[in-house]
Design a protein around this motif. Structure first.
Motif, PDB file in Angstrom:
ATOM      1  N   ALA A   1      -7.648 -75.896   5.317  1.00  0.00           N
ATOM      2  CA  ALA A   1      -6.658 -75.220   4.486  1.00  0.00           C
ATOM      3  C   ALA A   1      -6.962 -73.724   4.392  1.00  0.00           C
ATOM      4  CB  ALA A   1      -6.637 -75.844   3.095  1.00  0.00           C
ATOM      5  N   VAL A   2      -8.248 -73.391   4.292  1.00  0.00           N
ATOM      6  CA  VAL A   2      -8.641 -71.981   4.225  1.00  0.00           C
ATOM      7  C   VAL A   2      -8.343 -71.289   5.552  1.00  0.00           C
ATOM      8  CG1 VAL A   2     -10.605 -70.405   4.031  1.00  0.00           C
ATOM      9  CG2 VAL A   2     -10.394 -72.341   2.457  1.00  0.00           C
ATOM     10  N   ASP A   3      -8.720 -71.930   6.664  1.00  0.00           N
ATOM     11  CA  ASP A   3      -8.480 -71.338   7.985  1.00  0.00           C
ATOM     12  C   ASP A   3      -6.993 -71.156   8.269  1.00  0.00           C
ATOM     13  OD1 ASP A   3     -11.173 -71.239   8.413  1.00  0.00           O
ATOM     14  OD2 ASP A   3     -11.257 -72.951   9.791  1.00  0.00           O
ATOM     15  N   ALA A   4      -6.170 -72.034   7.683  1.00  0.00           N
ATOM     16  CA  ALA A   4      -4.725 -71.942   7.894  1.00  0.00           C
ATOM     17  C   ALA A   4      -4.087 -70.884   7.002  1.00  0.00           C
ATOM     18  CB  ALA A   4      -4.074 -73.295   7.628  1.00  0.00           C
ATOM     19  N   GLY A   5      -4.884 -70.299   6.095  1.00  0.00           N
ATOM     20  CA  GLY A   5      -4.384 -69.241   5.244  1.00  0.00           C
ATOM     21  C   GLY A   5      -3.673 -69.715   3.993  1.00  0.00           C
ATOM     22  N   TYR A   6      -3.865 -70.999   3.644  1.00  0.00           N
ATOM     23  CA  TYR A   6      -3.196 -71.523   2.451  1.00  0.00           C
ATOM     24  C   TYR A   6      -3.816 -70.959   1.170  1.00  0.00           C
ATOM     25  CZ  TYR A   6      -1.579 -75.199   5.704  1.00  0.00           C
ATOM     26  OH  TYR A   6      -1.047 -75.887   6.763  1.00  0.00           O
ATOM     27  N   CYS A   7      -5.101 -70.591   1.231  1.00  0.00           N
ATOM     28  CA  CYS A   7      -5.812 -70.114   0.040  1.00  0.00           C
ATOM     29  C   CYS A   7      -7.024 -69.300   0.485  1.00  0.00           C
ATOM     30  CB  CYS A   7      -6.240 -71.306  -0.830  1.00  0.00           C
ATOM     31  SG  CYS A   7      -7.131 -72.579   0.080  1.00  0.00           S
ATOM     32  N   PRO A   8      -7.625 -68.528  -0.423  1.00  0.00           N
ATOM     33  CA  PRO A   8      -8.771 -67.676  -0.064  1.00  0.00           C
ATOM     34  C   PRO A   8     -10.041 -68.484   0.197  1.00  0.00           C
ATOM     35  CG  PRO A   8      -8.301 -67.508  -2.409  1.00  0.00           C
ATOM     36  CD  PRO A   8      -7.170 -68.279  -1.805  1.00  0.00           C
ATOM     37  N   ASN A   9     -10.970 -67.892   0.961  1.00  0.00           N
ATOM     38  CA  ASN A   9     -12.170 -68.636   1.383  1.00  0.00           C
ATOM     39  C   ASN A   9     -13.138 -68.947   0.252  1.00  0.00           C
ATOM     40  OD1 ASN A   9     -13.271 -66.117   1.022  1.00  0.00           O
ATOM     41  ND2 ASN A   9     -13.920 -65.833   3.148  1.00  0.00           N
TER      42      ASN A   9
ATOM     43  N   MET B   1     -12.530 -70.521  -2.206  1.00  0.00           N
ATOM     44  CA  MET B   1     -12.163 -71.843  -2.715  1.00  0.00           C
ATOM     45  C   MET B   1     -12.658 -72.973  -1.813  1.00  0.00           C
ATOM     46  SD  MET B   1      -8.289 -70.942  -3.988  1.00  0.00           S
ATOM     47  CE  MET B   1      -7.777 -72.646  -3.901  1.00  0.00           C
ATOM     48  N   GLN B   2     -13.276 -72.618  -0.701  1.00  0.00           N
ATOM     49  CA  GLN B   2     -13.680 -73.642   0.277  1.00  0.00           C
ATOM     50  C   GLN B   2     -14.825 -74.510  -0.238  1.00  0.00           C
ATOM     51  OE1 GLN B   2     -14.149 -72.292   4.339  1.00  0.00           O
ATOM     52  NE2 GLN B   2     -15.731 -73.827   4.716  1.00  0.00           N
ATOM     53  N   VAL B   3     -14.642 -75.809  -0.112  1.00  0.00           N
ATOM     54  CA  VAL B   3     -15.655 -76.790  -0.505  1.00  0.00           C
ATOM     55  C   VAL B   3     -16.193 -77.447   0.762  1.00  0.00           C
ATOM     56  CG1 VAL B   3     -16.049 -78.980  -1.702  1.00  0.00           C
ATOM     57  CG2 VAL B   3     -14.587 -77.233  -2.737  1.00  0.00           C
ATOM     58  N   GLY B   4     -17.509 -77.573   0.865  1.00  0.00           N
ATOM     59  CA  GLY B   4     -18.083 -78.238   2.032  1.00  0.00           C
ATOM     60  C   GLY B   4     -19.342 -77.560   2.530  1.00  0.00           C
ATOM     61  N   GLN B   5     -19.784 -77.978   3.689  1.00  0.00           N
ATOM     62  CA  GLN B   5     -21.039 -77.490   4.258  1.00  0.00           C
ATOM     63  C   GLN B   5     -21.062 -75.972   4.390  1.00  0.00           C
ATOM     64  OE1 GLN B   5     -21.854 -78.953   8.167  1.00  0.00           O
ATOM     65  NE2 GLN B   5     -23.932 -78.175   8.232  1.00  0.00           N
ATOM     66  N   THR B   6     -19.962 -75.380   4.829  1.00  0.00           N
ATOM     67  CA  THR B   6     -19.901 -73.923   4.993  1.00  0.00           C
ATOM     68  C   THR B   6     -19.186 -73.257   3.825  1.00  0.00           C
ATOM     69  OG1 THR B   6     -17.913 -74.215   6.360  1.00  0.00           O
ATOM     70  CG2 THR B   6     -20.006 -74.003   7.514  1.00  0.00           C
ATOM     71  N   GLY B   7     -18.984 -74.019   2.741  1.00  0.00           N
ATOM     72  CA  GLY B   7     -18.364 -73.477   1.541  1.00  0.00           C
ATOM     73  C   GLY B   7     -19.261 -73.726   0.349  1.00  0.00           C
ATOM     74  N   LYS B   8     -18.711 -74.289  -0.699  1.00  0.00           N
ATOM     75  CA  LYS B   8     -19.466 -74.552  -1.918  1.00  0.00           C
ATOM     76  C   LYS B   8     -19.834 -76.037  -2.037  1.00  0.00           C
ATOM     77  CE  LYS B   8     -17.761 -70.681  -4.700  1.00  0.00           C
ATOM     78  NZ  LYS B   8     -17.079 -69.926  -3.653  1.00  0.00           N
ATOM     79  N   ILE B   9     -21.065 -76.291  -2.450  1.00  0.00           N
ATOM     80  CA  ILE B   9     -21.536 -77.648  -2.711  1.00  0.00           C
ATOM     81  C   ILE B   9     -21.336 -77.892  -4.198  1.00  0.00           C
ATOM     82  CG2 ILE B   9     -23.474 -79.250  -2.541  1.00  0.00           C
ATOM     83  CD1 ILE B   9     -22.630 -78.118   0.160  1.00  0.00           C
ATOM     84  N   ILE B  10     -20.535 -78.890  -4.556  1.00  0.00           N
ATOM     85  CA  ILE B  10     -20.197 -79.088  -5.960  1.00  0.00           C
ATOM     86  C   ILE B  10     -20.463 -80.530  -6.397  1.00  0.00           C
ATOM     87  CG2 ILE B  10     -18.477 -77.248  -5.944  1.00  0.00           C
ATOM     88  CD1 ILE B  10     -16.300 -79.365  -5.691  1.00  0.00           C
ATOM     89  N   ALA B  11     -20.560 -80.736  -7.702  1.00  0.00           N
ATOM     90  CA  ALA B  11     -20.807 -82.084  -8.242  1.00  0.00           C
ATOM     91  C   ALA B  11     -20.030 -82.270  -9.539  1.00  0.00           C
ATOM     92  CB  ALA B  11     -22.298 -82.292  -8.473  1.00  0.00           C
ATOM     93  N   PRO B  12     -18.695 -82.205  -9.478  1.00  0.00           N
ATOM     94  CA  PRO B  12     -17.904 -82.392 -10.694  1.00  0.00           C
ATOM     95  C   PRO B  12     -17.887 -83.858 -11.130  1.00  0.00           C
ATOM     96  CG  PRO B  12     -16.455 -82.263  -8.796  1.00  0.00           C
ATOM     97  CD  PRO B  12     -17.840 -82.005  -8.282  1.00  0.00           C
ATOM     98  N   GLU B  13     -17.486 -84.091 -12.366  1.00  0.00           N
ATOM     99  CA  GLU B  13     -17.342 -85.474 -12.834  1.00  0.00           C
ATOM    100  C   GLU B  13     -16.155 -86.131 -12.140  1.00  0.00           C
ATOM    101  OE1 GLU B  13     -16.956 -85.235 -17.042  1.00  0.00           O
ATOM    102  OE2 GLU B  13     -18.978 -84.437 -17.353  1.00  0.00           O
TER     103      GLU B  13
END
Length: 312
Positions: free
Chosen positions: A233-241, A243-255
């Motif tokens: 979604a980020v690479d397609a330009g839908y939103c800024p980088n 916001m990226q979640v994942g290995q090359t983005g943010k590691i998160i642990a929400p409820e």
């Protein structure tokens, strides 16, 4: 006995929850003492927050106009100077910590332990490799200072209710002239911070366009959630980088993590593996995301999201 210095992360005079998670990792060492260092132009408010974290013995408040902005090359020499007398220096494995802690490790002449997710001993730790598909045991040289980033998604926040002493500290360190703060360009948002939010709604390639991403924002606002995205979604330009979640983005642990139109590539799943409840909405019943989801809904997101909002 070990003695740990935890580097506090803060922004706009508020302590980031990643600091309390880093203290939890430090507590797993059963150290003699845990101190937290706050570097800022005016550290008073942040230091007062840090003093309330249970298990913290002292909060070292370093006031310096040069610390007004989080520039790793400016903060690093000060932390390296303060590290004398400590066996371990821990920082969060957030964007802040990933930028700062390697500088500290280099100045101290040691190798950094990255993404510490479990403590096996004073110098023995576990960390993920291969996009989280394997866990490796790392043993640092005994007697050598340990500099580590803590995978905050793997640790719960340390309890509150502490009453640590706050000490004003002056650090005599030579600060670099070759790196300076020029400006900060950041989008303003009333939504929770992605890395510390308890609820997150993320959109993927299936959302289809930047305009369609308003459906993701709308649902997030309805439940008070942060907004994330897959790399596609980020690479397609839908939103800024950011916001990226994942290995090359943010590691998160929400409820709660709601994945909308996300197929579930391994790189994305790495970023959400510690989430409490994962909800997946996808029209492809064979999407890999359903293998890790606690709740899965097969269907068209453009039909489901408005219905879900109406129900809420």
């Amino acid at each position: 006995m070990s003695k740990v210095l935890v580097v506090a992360e803060h922004l706009d005079g508020k302590l980031n929850p990643s600091t309390a998670r880093t203290v939890s990792a430090a507590q797993a060492l059963n150290p003699e003492a845990i101190d937290v260092v706050v570097l800022a132009a005016d550290p008073a408010a942040v230091a007062a927050e840090a003093a309330q974290i249970a298990g913290v013995a002292r909060v070292l408040a370093v006031a310096n106009p040069a610390n007004a902005h989080a520039v790793a090359q400016v903060l690093g020499p000060q932390i390296a100077r303060l590290a004398a007398g400590y066996t371990h220096v821990f920082g969060p494995s957030t964007t802040y910590g990933k930028d700062l802690m390697p500088v500290v490790a280099a100045l101290l002449g040691v190798n950094q332990v990255s993404d510490l997710m479990a403590v096996e001993g004073e110098y023995t730790f576990k960390r993920p490799i291969y996009a989280g598909n394997a866990i490796i045991t790392v043993e640092a040289p005994a007697g050598q200072k340990v500099v580590a980033t803590v995978r905050t998604a793997s640790w719960s926040e340390a309890a509150r209710g502490g009453n640590a002493a706050i000490e004003a500290v002056e650090v005599q360190a030579t600060l670099p002239a070759h790196t300076r703060f020029v400006g900060l360009a950041a989008g303003a948002s009333d939504r929770p911070d992605l890395q510390s939010a308890r609820r997150v709604v993320s959109g993927g390639r299936g959302v289809g366009s930047e305009e369609n991403f308003r459906l993701i924002y709308s649902l997030a606002d309805k439940i008070g959630a942060a907004v994330g995205a897959s790399r596609a979604a980020v690479d397609a330009g839908y939103c800024p980088n950011e916001m990226q979640v994942g290995q090359t983005g943010k590691i998160i642990a929400p409820e709660l993590y709601i994945a909308v139109g996300i197929s579930g590539a391994i790189q994305h799943l790495t970023g959400i593996k510690d989430a409490g409840t994962i909800v997946a909405i996808n029209k492809d019943p064979e999407a890999p995301i359903f293998e890790v989801a606690d709740i899965g809904l097969v269907g068209d997101l453009f039909t489901i999201l408005p219905e879900l909002e109406a129900a809420l």
